[in-house]
Design an enzyme around this catalytic site. Structure first.
Site, PDB file in Angstrom:
ATOM      1  N   TRP A 286       0.821  -1.226   0.000  1.00 32.14           N
ATOM      2  CA  TRP A 286       0.000   0.000   0.000  1.00 32.14           C
ATOM      3  C   TRP A 286       0.847   1.265   0.000  1.00 32.14           C
ATOM      4  O   TRP A 286       0.314   2.367  -0.107  1.00 32.14           O
ATOM      5  CB  TRP A 286      -0.924   0.012   1.221  1.00 32.14           C
TER       6      TRP A 286
ATOM      7  N   GLY B 226       4.713   1.524 -10.879  1.00 30.55           N
ATOM      8  CA  GLY B 226       3.840   2.697 -10.857  1.00 30.55           C
ATOM      9  C   GLY B 226       3.769   3.435 -12.184  1.00 30.55           C
ATOM     10  O   GLY B 226       3.277   4.564 -12.242  1.00 30.55           O
TER      11      GLY B 226
ATOM     12  N   SER C 167       3.408  -2.755 -12.051  1.00 30.15           N
ATOM     13  CA  SER C 167       2.164  -2.526 -12.805  1.00 30.15           C
ATOM     14  C   SER C 167       1.373  -3.811 -13.057  1.00 30.15           C
ATOM     15  O   SER C 167       0.812  -3.993 -14.147  1.00 30.15           O
ATOM     16  CB  SER C 167       2.458  -1.775 -14.107  1.00 30.15           C
TER      17      SER C 167
ATOM     18  N   GLY D 184       1.329  -2.871  -6.276  1.00 34.84           N
ATOM     19  CA  GLY D 184       1.211  -1.552  -5.669  1.00 34.84           C
ATOM     20  C   GLY D 184      -0.145  -0.933  -5.973  1.00 34.84           C
ATOM     21  O   GLY D 184      -1.132  -1.180  -5.281  1.00 34.84           O
ATOM     22  N   GLY D 185      -0.212  -0.164  -7.043  1.00 35.68           N
ATOM     23  CA  GLY D 185      -1.421   0.598  -7.371  1.00 35.68           C
ATOM     24  C   GLY D 185      -2.708  -0.220  -7.367  1.00 35.68           C
ATOM     25  O   GLY D 185      -3.721   0.198  -6.788  1.00 35.68           O
TER      26      GLY D 185
HETATM   27  C1  PEP Z   1       5.319  -1.830  -5.916  1.00 34.47           C
HETATM   28  O1  PEP Z   1       5.017  -0.903  -5.201  1.00 34.47           O
HETATM   29  O2  PEP Z   1       6.114  -2.676  -5.495  1.00 34.47           O
HETATM   30  C2  PEP Z   1       4.723  -1.941  -7.257  1.00 34.47           C
HETATM   31  C3  PEP Z   1       5.044  -2.958  -7.998  1.00 34.47           C
HETATM   32  O3  PEP Z   1       3.858  -0.937  -7.620  1.00 34.47           O
HETATM   33  P1  PEP Z   1       2.885  -0.947  -8.919  1.00 34.47           P
HETATM   34  O4  PEP Z   1       2.122  -2.235  -8.897  1.00 34.47           O
HETATM   35  O5  PEP Z   1       1.993   0.249  -8.719  1.00 34.47           O
HETATM   36  O6  PEP Z   1       3.751  -0.824 -10.127  1.00 34.47           O
END
Ligand code: PEP
Length: 249
Positions: free
Chosen positions: A12, A174, A212, A233-234
Site C-alpha cells: 500500500w 507505478g 504494474s 502496488g497501485g
Molecule cells: C510496488 O510498489 O512494489 C509496485 C510494484 O507498484 P505498482 O504495482 O503500482 O507498479
C-alpha cells in the site's frame, strides 16, 4: 520439483488511514476466502495493528514495509524487528526501490536487515530490479546478481529459500508499463539461478514479479514457470482489483 505456494502481496506504500485499511480488509476477506495462495497485506506502520486484528482467523499475513536492522537505539522514525513481531506481523518488505532511491536504503543495511528479519521469525520480501538505463545497456542480469549477492551475503545457504524475492524492474513500478512475459520469466529464472549458485534450495524459493500488475495482466504473468506470485502496488489499493489478482493466482 516441490510445489511452491503462490504468494500475492499488496504494497500500500503511504496510502490508507486506519479507517480505510479496515474497510479494505472487510471488503477483501469474503472475496478471497477460497484462495489457496498466500495473501499478504503490507500497510503503513500506523495501520499494521488494525489489519493484524481484522485478519485473525484467516490465512492472510501482514507485512511491514520497512524495518531497522538494530534492536533498539537512537534511530528516530525507525522500528525494529521485535516491534513488528510483538504486533503479530509475519513479514517485512526490504529493499523496495522507492526506499533505495528516496531513503538511502543501502546494500550495507540490507545485508544486515535480511538475517535480522529471519532471526526474528519475519519473512523478508527482498526487492531487486534494474533501472531502465541498466536494461537498455543490457545489464539487467549484472544488476540483479550484484544486488542479490550483496543483500543476501549474511544469509546461510540453508535459509535462502526462506526469503521471498520480488523482481521489480524500476521502470515498471507505478508507470503502467509491465515487463513482457519473456522479460519477467527470464529475470525470475535468473534470480533462481543466482540463489542456486549460492547453494540455496532454489526450487523452494518464491520469486515474485512486481511492476504494474493489474487484474488484466495478472493471469499471464502468474502462469510463467518461474513467477510464483506478485508484489502489487497501485492495483492493491482497491479490494476488488486485488481480489481479482489473487483469484488469477
Ligand atoms: C510496488 O510498489 O512494489 C509496485 C510494484 O507498484 P505498482 O504495482 O503500482 O507498479
Amino acid at each position: 520439483m516441490p510445489e511452491r505456494t503462490r504468494y500475492i502481496a499488496a504494497n500500500w506504500k503511504m496510502h490508507k488511514t486506519v479507517a480505510e485499511a479496515a474497510e479494505f480488509v472487510d471488503a477483501l476477506l469474503p472475496r478471497i476466502a477460497a484462495t489457496q495462495s498466500d495473501v499478504v497485506l503490507c500497510p503503513p506502520f500506523t495501520a499494521l495493528n488494525e489489519v493484524v486484528q481484522r485478519r485473525y482467523g484467516t490465512a492472510v499475513k501482514v507485512a511491514a514495509q520497512n524495518m531497522h536492522e538494530e534492536e533498539s537505539g537512537a534511530f528516530t522514525g525507525e522500528v525494529s524487528a521485535a516491534m513488528l513481531v510483538e504486533l503479530d506481523v509475519e513479514a517485512v518488505v526490504l529493499g523496495h526501490s522507492e526506499r533505495r532511491q528516496y531513503f538511502n536504503e543501502t546494500d550495507e543495511a540490507l545485508v544486515r536487515k535480511v538475517p535480522v528479519a529471519l532471526a526474528a521469525g519475519l519473512e523478508p520480501i527482498l526487492c531487486v530490479g534494474e533501472s531502465e538505463a541498466a536494461r537498455d545497456a543490457g545489464e539487467t542480469e549484472e544488476v540483479l546478481e550484484r544486488q542479490l549477492q550483496a543483500d543476501l551475503a549474511g544469509v546461510e545457504s540453508l535459509d535462502l529459500a526462506r526469503v521471498v524475492i520480488a523482481y521489480e524492474p524500476i521502470w515498471a513500478i507505478g508507470t503502467g508499463r509491465t515487463a513482457s512475459p519473456e522479460q519477467a520469466q527470464e529475470a525470475c529464472a535468473y534470480i533462481r539461478d543466482v540463489v542456486r549458485m549460492r547453494g540455496g534450495v532454489a526450487d523452494e524459493l518464491r520469486v515474485l514479479y512486481g511492476g504494474s500488475v493489474k487484474p488484466g495482466n495478472a493471469a499471464e504473468l502468474l502462469a510463467l514457470p518461474d513467477v510464483d506470485g506478485a508484489l502489487v502496488g497501485g492495483a492493491a489499493l482497491d479490494a476488488e482489483d486485488f481480489a481479482a489478482i489473487v483469484e488469477a493466482s
